[in-house]
Scaffold this motif. Structure first.
Motif, PDB file in Angstrom:
ATOM      1  N   THR A 138       0.825  -1.202   0.000  1.00  0.00           N
ATOM      2  CA  THR A 138       0.000   0.000   0.000  1.00  0.00           C
ATOM      3  C   THR A 138       0.861   1.254   0.000  1.00  0.00           C
ATOM      4  O   THR A 138       0.629   2.196  -0.770  1.00  0.00           O
ATOM      5  CB  THR A 138      -0.943  -0.001   1.210  1.00  0.00           C
ATOM      6  N   ALA A 139       1.859   1.273   0.874  1.00  0.00           N
ATOM      7  CA  ALA A 139       2.769   2.425   0.927  1.00  0.00           C
ATOM      8  C   ALA A 139       3.585   2.532  -0.358  1.00  0.00           C
ATOM      9  O   ALA A 139       3.876   3.637  -0.840  1.00  0.00           O
ATOM     10  CB  ALA A 139       3.695   2.299   2.141  1.00  0.00           C
ATOM     11  N   PHE A 140       3.971   1.393  -0.911  1.00  0.00           N
ATOM     12  CA  PHE A 140       4.714   1.336  -2.174  1.00  0.00           C
ATOM     13  C   PHE A 140       3.891   1.970  -3.297  1.00  0.00           C
ATOM     14  O   PHE A 140       4.397   2.796  -4.068  1.00  0.00           O
ATOM     15  CB  PHE A 140       5.035  -0.124  -2.480  1.00  0.00           C
ATOM     16  N   ALA A 141       2.621   1.603  -3.370  1.00  0.00           N
ATOM     17  CA  ALA A 141       1.743   2.152  -4.412  1.00  0.00           C
ATOM     18  C   ALA A 141       1.550   3.651  -4.238  1.00  0.00           C
ATOM     19  O   ALA A 141       1.574   4.420  -5.213  1.00  0.00           O
ATOM     20  CB  ALA A 141       0.404   1.428  -4.390  1.00  0.00           C
ATOM     21  N   ALA A 142       1.365   4.083  -2.986  1.00  0.00           N
ATOM     22  CA  ALA A 142       1.185   5.516  -2.732  1.00  0.00           C
ATOM     23  C   ALA A 142       2.445   6.291  -3.101  1.00  0.00           C
ATOM     24  O   ALA A 142       2.373   7.406  -3.649  1.00  0.00           O
ATOM     25  CB  ALA A 142       0.828   5.734  -1.265  1.00  0.00           C
ATOM     26  N   MET A 143       3.604   5.714  -2.786  1.00  0.00           N
ATOM     27  CA  MET A 143       4.878   6.345  -3.125  1.00  0.00           C
ATOM     28  C   MET A 143       5.006   6.549  -4.629  1.00  0.00           C
ATOM     29  O   MET A 143       5.296   7.662  -5.101  1.00  0.00           O
ATOM     30  CB  MET A 143       6.025   5.474  -2.607  1.00  0.00           C
ATOM     31  N   TRP A 144       4.783   5.493  -5.401  1.00  0.00           N
ATOM     32  CA  TRP A 144       4.945   5.610  -6.850  1.00  0.00           C
ATOM     33  C   TRP A 144       3.866   6.493  -7.472  1.00  0.00           C
ATOM     34  O   TRP A 144       4.124   7.184  -8.472  1.00  0.00           O
ATOM     35  CB  TRP A 144       4.972   4.231  -7.499  1.00  0.00           C
ATOM     36  N   GLN A 145       2.678   6.516  -6.888  1.00  0.00           N
ATOM     37  CA  GLN A 145       1.648   7.416  -7.389  1.00  0.00           C
ATOM     38  C   GLN A 145       2.103   8.870  -7.224  1.00  0.00           C
ATOM     39  O   GLN A 145       1.959   9.692  -8.149  1.00  0.00           O
ATOM     40  CB  GLN A 145       0.337   7.199  -6.633  1.00  0.00           C
ATOM     41  N   ARG A 146       2.682   9.158  -6.072  1.00  0.00           N
ATOM     42  CA  ARG A 146       3.131  10.531  -5.814  1.00  0.00           C
ATOM     43  C   ARG A 146       4.325  10.900  -6.698  1.00  0.00           C
ATOM     44  O   ARG A 146       4.403  12.015  -7.228  1.00  0.00           O
ATOM     45  CB  ARG A 146       3.490  10.690  -4.331  1.00  0.00           C
ATOM     46  N   ILE A 147       5.255   9.964  -6.857  1.00  0.00           N
ATOM     47  CA  ILE A 147       6.435  10.229  -7.683  1.00  0.00           C
ATOM     48  C   ILE A 147       6.046  10.437  -9.141  1.00  0.00           C
ATOM     49  O   ILE A 147       6.463  11.410  -9.782  1.00  0.00           O
ATOM     50  CB  ILE A 147       7.450   9.072  -7.572  1.00  0.00           C
ATOM     51  N   THR A 148       5.254   9.516  -9.672  1.00  0.00           N
ATOM     52  CA  THR A 148       4.925   9.606 -11.098  1.00  0.00           C
ATOM     53  C   THR A 148       4.006  10.783 -11.402  1.00  0.00           C
ATOM     54  O   THR A 148       4.111  11.402 -12.470  1.00  0.00           O
ATOM     55  CB  THR A 148       4.289   8.297 -11.596  1.00  0.00           C
ATOM     56  N   THR A 149       3.127  11.125 -10.462  1.00  0.00           N
ATOM     57  CA  THR A 149       2.277  12.293 -10.654  1.00  0.00           C
ATOM     58  C   THR A 149       3.124  13.558 -10.780  1.00  0.00           C
ATOM     59  O   THR A 149       2.845  14.441 -11.595  1.00  0.00           O
ATOM     60  CB  THR A 149       1.281  12.445  -9.492  1.00  0.00           C
ATOM     61  N   ARG A 150       4.174  13.620  -9.990  1.00  0.00           N
ATOM     62  CA  ARG A 150       5.053  14.799  -9.993  1.00  0.00           C
ATOM     63  C   ARG A 150       5.986  14.832 -11.200  1.00  0.00           C
ATOM     64  O   ARG A 150       6.222  15.897 -11.783  1.00  0.00           O
ATOM     65  CB  ARG A 150       5.871  14.807  -8.695  1.00  0.00           C
ATOM     66  N   PHE A 151       6.535  13.657 -11.590  1.00  0.00           N
ATOM     67  CA  PHE A 151       7.646  13.669 -12.538  1.00  0.00           C
ATOM     68  C   PHE A 151       7.401  12.947 -13.864  1.00  0.00           C
ATOM     69  O   PHE A 151       8.306  12.911 -14.703  1.00  0.00           O
ATOM     70  CB  PHE A 151       8.903  13.082 -11.873  1.00  0.00           C
ATOM     71  N   ALA A 152       6.229  12.395 -14.083  1.00  0.00           N
ATOM     72  CA  ALA A 152       5.991  11.708 -15.356  1.00  0.00           C
ATOM     73  C   ALA A 152       6.148  12.645 -16.549  1.00  0.00           C
ATOM     74  O   ALA A 152       6.497  12.202 -17.656  1.00  0.00           O
ATOM     75  CB  ALA A 152       4.601  11.080 -15.367  1.00  0.00           C
ATOM     76  N   VAL A 153       5.884  13.923 -16.351  1.00  0.00           N
ATOM     77  CA  VAL A 153       5.985  14.878 -17.459  1.00  0.00           C
ATOM     78  C   VAL A 153       7.406  15.378 -17.681  1.00  0.00           C
ATOM     79  O   VAL A 153       7.658  16.114 -18.628  1.00  0.00           O
ATOM     80  CB  VAL A 153       5.043  16.086 -17.240  1.00  0.00           C
ATOM     81  N   TYR A 154       8.334  14.978 -16.817  1.00  0.00           N
ATOM     82  CA  TYR A 154       9.738  15.386 -16.970  1.00  0.00           C
ATOM     83  C   TYR A 154      10.423  14.386 -17.913  1.00  0.00           C
ATOM     84  O   TYR A 154      10.617  13.231 -17.541  1.00  0.00           O
ATOM     85  CB  TYR A 154      10.465  15.359 -15.623  1.00  0.00           C
ATOM     86  N   PRO A 155      10.848  14.797 -19.090  1.00  0.00           N
ATOM     87  CA  PRO A 155      11.404  13.833 -20.052  1.00  0.00           C
ATOM     88  C   PRO A 155      12.719  13.200 -19.613  1.00  0.00           C
ATOM     89  O   PRO A 155      13.094  12.153 -20.141  1.00  0.00           O
ATOM     90  CB  PRO A 155      11.593  14.668 -21.324  1.00  0.00           C
ATOM     91  N   ASN A 156      13.421  13.799 -18.647  1.00  0.00           N
ATOM     92  CA  ASN A 156      14.711  13.259 -18.212  1.00  0.00           C
ATOM     93  C   ASN A 156      14.639  12.492 -16.899  1.00  0.00           C
ATOM     94  O   ASN A 156      15.684  12.144 -16.336  1.00  0.00           O
ATOM     95  CB  ASN A 156      15.750  14.380 -18.070  1.00  0.00           C
ATOM     96  N   VAL A 157      13.449  12.216 -16.391  1.00  0.00           N
ATOM     97  CA  VAL A 157      13.310  11.451 -15.150  1.00  0.00           C
ATOM     98  C   VAL A 157      12.882  10.029 -15.483  1.00  0.00           C
ATOM     99  O   VAL A 157      11.916   9.811 -16.225  1.00  0.00           O
ATOM    100  CB  VAL A 157      12.317  12.110 -14.186  1.00  0.00           C
ATOM    101  N   TYR A 158      13.607   9.060 -14.913  1.00  0.00           N
ATOM    102  CA  TYR A 158      13.386   7.632 -15.141  1.00  0.00           C
ATOM    103  C   TYR A 158      12.981   6.973 -13.822  1.00  0.00           C
ATOM    104  O   TYR A 158      13.368   7.437 -12.742  1.00  0.00           O
ATOM    105  CB  TYR A 158      14.654   6.982 -15.696  1.00  0.00           C
TER     106      TYR A 158
END
Length: 335
Positions: A138-158
Motif C-alpha cells: 500500500t505504501a509502495f503504491a502511494a509512493m509511486w503514485q506521488r512520484i509519477t504524478t510529480r515527474f511523469a511529465v519530466y522527459p529526463n526522469v526515469y
C-alpha cells in the motif's frame, strides 16, 4: 550497497558460473544502445536501505526546498565538472516520498534536470525485513503514485520500480513489474528501468518477457562477487553471461571498486582482483556502447565513493578520490 551486504552477497554471487558465456564484438551498426547514460549514484551515508527517509550525502531533512535545490545544484554541477557525468541515480522509499521530506527532496530532482541531467529514481526496501521484496504494497503504491504524478511529465526522469528484487522468483518479479506498468500506464516505457532478477545480477529473463517490452533494464555487477579472480577473461565471460543479448536495453546502474585505498587502475593488474575487475568491465561497457551508473559517485564514508564532499551550507564541492578510477569510468563512457 553497504560493505556488510557486499560480504553477505559474495557467497551467493560466487555460485554464478561462466558456463555458456558468449563472445561479444560490440553492437552492429545502427543497433540500439544505452550510451547516453553516463552516471553516478548519489547515496545516503547509511546506505540506501533505510526505514526512515533516505537522504543522500550532503542533504538534510531539515532543509527547505530552496536550500536543497542550492545544495543539489552544487553537487550535480560537480558530478559533471569532475567526472563528466550526465546522469544521477537517486534513492526513494515510502518514508522519503509519503512524508514531509518529499517537499524538499523534489528540489534535488529539479536541480538535476535543470542542469540537463537524467535522473533515475529507484526504490530501496527498508532494512527491517531485508528480504528483497516490497515492504508494504500500500505504501509502495502511494509512493509511486506521488512520484509519477510529480515527474511523469519530466522527459529526463526515469523510474526504477525496485532495487535488487532478490526475494522474488523470476515469474513473480516480472509479474510485479507488468502490474506496475499497467498501473502507471502514463509513464512512457522508455523511461522505466527494470532490475534484473536476484541482486539485479542477470537481465536475461526480464529481457525475454514481452510484457516488459520497451523498458530499459538494470544490471548490477561487482568485483567482490568473485574475490579471487584476476584474469580479465573470467570477468568478461561472467559479465557477458549475465547480460545475454540484451546490451541494447541495459544500463549497468551499479558497479564499483575501492577508490580510497590508492589502487592504480591504469597500471598492471599485479594480482589485484579489483584492478582486473574494473579494467574488464569498463572495457566491455565501451565495446558495447552500454550506459552505466557508478556506485557510488558520492556516499560519505564508503571506500567505493568516487568523490569526497567538502564545504558547508550550500557552498559544496567535490574532489575525485582516485584519478585512475575516474579515467576508467571515462573509458566506459567512450571518452
Amino acid at each position: 550497497m553497504s560493505s556488510t551486504l557486499r560480504r553477505r552477497l559474495a557467497a551467493v554471487c560466487c555460485a554464478v558460473g561462466v558456463a555458456g558465456a558468449m563472445v561479444v564484438t560490440g553492437p552492429t551498426a545502427g543497433a540500439a544502445t544505452t550510451s547516453e547514460f553516463r552516471g553516478v549514484n548519489w547515496a545516503d551515508p547509511r546506505d540506501n536501505y533505510a526505514a526512515d527517509a533516505v537522504v543522500p550525502s550532503g542533504l538534510s531533512t531539515a532543509d527547505s526546498y530552496a536550500t536543497t535545490y542550492a545544495k543539489a545544484s552544487a553537487i550535480i554541477g560537480q558530478f559533471r565538472a569532475k567526472v563528466g557525468a550526465n546522469t544521477v541515480r537517486l534513492p526513494v522509499n515510502p518514508a522519503s516520498v509519503n512524508g514531509p521530506f518529499w517537499q524538499s527532496y523534489t528540489a534535488a530532482v529539479d536541480a538535476a534536470t535543470a542542469k540537463g541531467f537524467k535522473v533515475i529514481l529507484g526504490y530501496w526496501e527498508s532494512p527491517t525485513a531485508k528480504d528483497g521484496r516490497v515492504d508494504d504494497p500500500t505504501a509502495f503504491a502511494a509512493m509511486w503514485q506521488r512520484i509519477t504524478t510529480r515527474f511523469a511529465v519530466y522527459p529526463n526522469v526515469y523510474f526504477e520500480p525496485m532495487n535488487e528484487p532478490f526475494g522474488y522468483s523470476s515469474q513473480e518479479w516480472t509479474g510485479l513489474v507488468a502490474s506496475w506498468l499497467s498501473t502507471y500506464w502514463y509513464v512512457p516505457r522508455s523511461r522505466v528501468v527494470v532490475d534484473g532478477t536476484g541482486y539485479a545480477d542477470d537481465v536475461k529473463s526480464v529481457c525475454a518477457d514481452n510484457r516488459l517490452a520497451g523498458t530499459h533494464l538494470a544490471l548490477h555487477f561487482y568485483g567482490f562477487w568473485h574475490s579471487t579472480w584476476t584474469d580479465p577473461q573470467q570477468w568478461l565471460a561472467d559479465f557477458d553471461q549475465r547480460l545475454g543479448t540484451c546490451s541494447g536495453r541495459t544500463i549497468l546502474d551499479e558497479f564499483g571498486a575501492s577508490m580510497t585505498t590508492g589502487l592504480n587502475y591504469n597500471g598492471p593488474i599485479n594480482g589485484s582482483n579489483e584492478i582486473a575487475y574494473l579494467q574488464s568491465v569498463t572495457t566491455r561497457l565501451r565495446e558495447l556502447h552500454m550506459g552505466s551508473v557508478y556506485w557510488p559517485g558520492l556516499r560519505t564514508g564508503d571506500t567505493y565513493s568516487l568523490t569526497a564532499l567538502h564545504g558547508t551550507g550550500t557552498a559544496l564541492s567535490l574532489t575525485v578520490n582516485n584519478g585512475s578510477g575516474a579515467d576508467l569510468l571515462a573509458t566506459a563512457w567512450g571518452r
